[in-house]
Design an enzyme around this catalytic site. Sequence first.
Site, mmCIF file in Angstrom:
data_model
loop_
_atom_site.group_PDB
_atom_site.id
_atom_site.type_symbol
_atom_site.label_atom_id
_atom_site.label_comp_id
_atom_site.label_asym_id
_atom_site.label_seq_id
_atom_site.Cartn_x
_atom_site.Cartn_y
_atom_site.Cartn_z
ATOM 1 N N GLY A 1 24.091 -4.429 7.415
ATOM 2 C CA GLY A 1 22.695 -4.770 7.155
ATOM 3 C C GLY A 1 21.934 -4.921 8.457
ATOM 4 C CD GLU B 1 30.686 -9.371 7.580
ATOM 5 O OE1 GLU B 1 30.096 -8.419 7.059
ATOM 6 O OE2 GLU B 1 31.929 -9.448 7.613
ATOM 7 C CG ASP C 1 26.952 -11.067 3.521
ATOM 8 O OD1 ASP C 1 27.577 -10.191 4.154
ATOM 9 O OD2 ASP C 1 25.708 -11.111 3.491
#
Length: 358
Positions: free
Chosen positions: A69, A140, A148
């Site tokens: 993202g 992450e 996530d």
Amino acid sequence: MSTSAEEDVILKTIDTKGVIILNRPKALNALNLNMIRKIYPKMTEWENDPHMKMMIMKGAGEKAFCAGGDIRAVTEAGKVGDRLAQDFFREEYILNNKIGTYEIPYIAFIDGITMGGGVGLSVHGMFRVATERTLFAMPETAIGLFPDVGGGYVLPRLGGKLGIYLALTGFRLRGRDVHKAGIATHFVQSNKIPELEKTLLGLHDPKAHDIGEVIESFEAQSTDVPDSDFILQNNMDQINRLFDGHTLEEIVHNLKSDGSDWANDQLKTISKMSPTSMKVTLRQLQEGENLDLQEVLEMEYRLSQRCIEDKDFYEGVRAVLVDKDQNPKWQPPTIEGVTPQHVDWYFSPLPAERELKL
């Protein structure tokens, strides 16, 4: 092909089939809010159309399906209290849920880098086709975030403690290993993907079973890429034993007690990660094991907003993505310094109007 804002995602309807192309090859097809806001309504429209039979999700270029993202934009927004830090995670997770509950067969060609947000665009779908170019990771904890996009649902279901190992260390899986780990449903060599897509798009009135048979036939022909044992095959006993801890302290103790070169390498890796992120991640996976995808995403939304309110996410993005000095100063800097109360706060409810409800 230009990659202006208007064309960061290409949406095509071909007969009774939909194709979505993530079209930011220079940015490794990283997912931004603009793209999510185009993909979600189109997927909903197709799902509600009784004539639509399947959809394909793929990335432009040869390097990436989707490398994640647009995390830098989120942290920039978070610093100044901009809504993007709320909206991005909310709308991304709603899209992940759409994929996980999609009523027509969903096929993701994860040909190339597939990390973070790219995992969310693939791993909940019915078919996930890896190639020898696939590079899968959920890294992450290295940027003060957590795995996530429904990682709390998928990772604990990989078998043994493999998911916890991948989540805490960010270990990278490649090619056939992505299939062997259970992340991909199939493996097809990359030079056969165009023909596979053409064959799928040529199917008349396909059901999931028909799609599966076509992909399997291409998988059977994918013999140019040598097959070998799962890369972690010889470490699975250690992974299942040493990463089987109720707390992060237990896992670290297990690794130290083991004393093998492999265990010491894992300790070295873990020592670079955000202690807060690792503790939050371990609990996320432990709780996620007993939740459905919707419950996991609702939990993860709380965690995402706490990351925005805390410090390590900003520091991790600075060290890894902005300044690239790879030298984050975590707060607190040690595992022991992260209190159970602080971890509880991450999982605590948001104000009612800010909760994600699926």
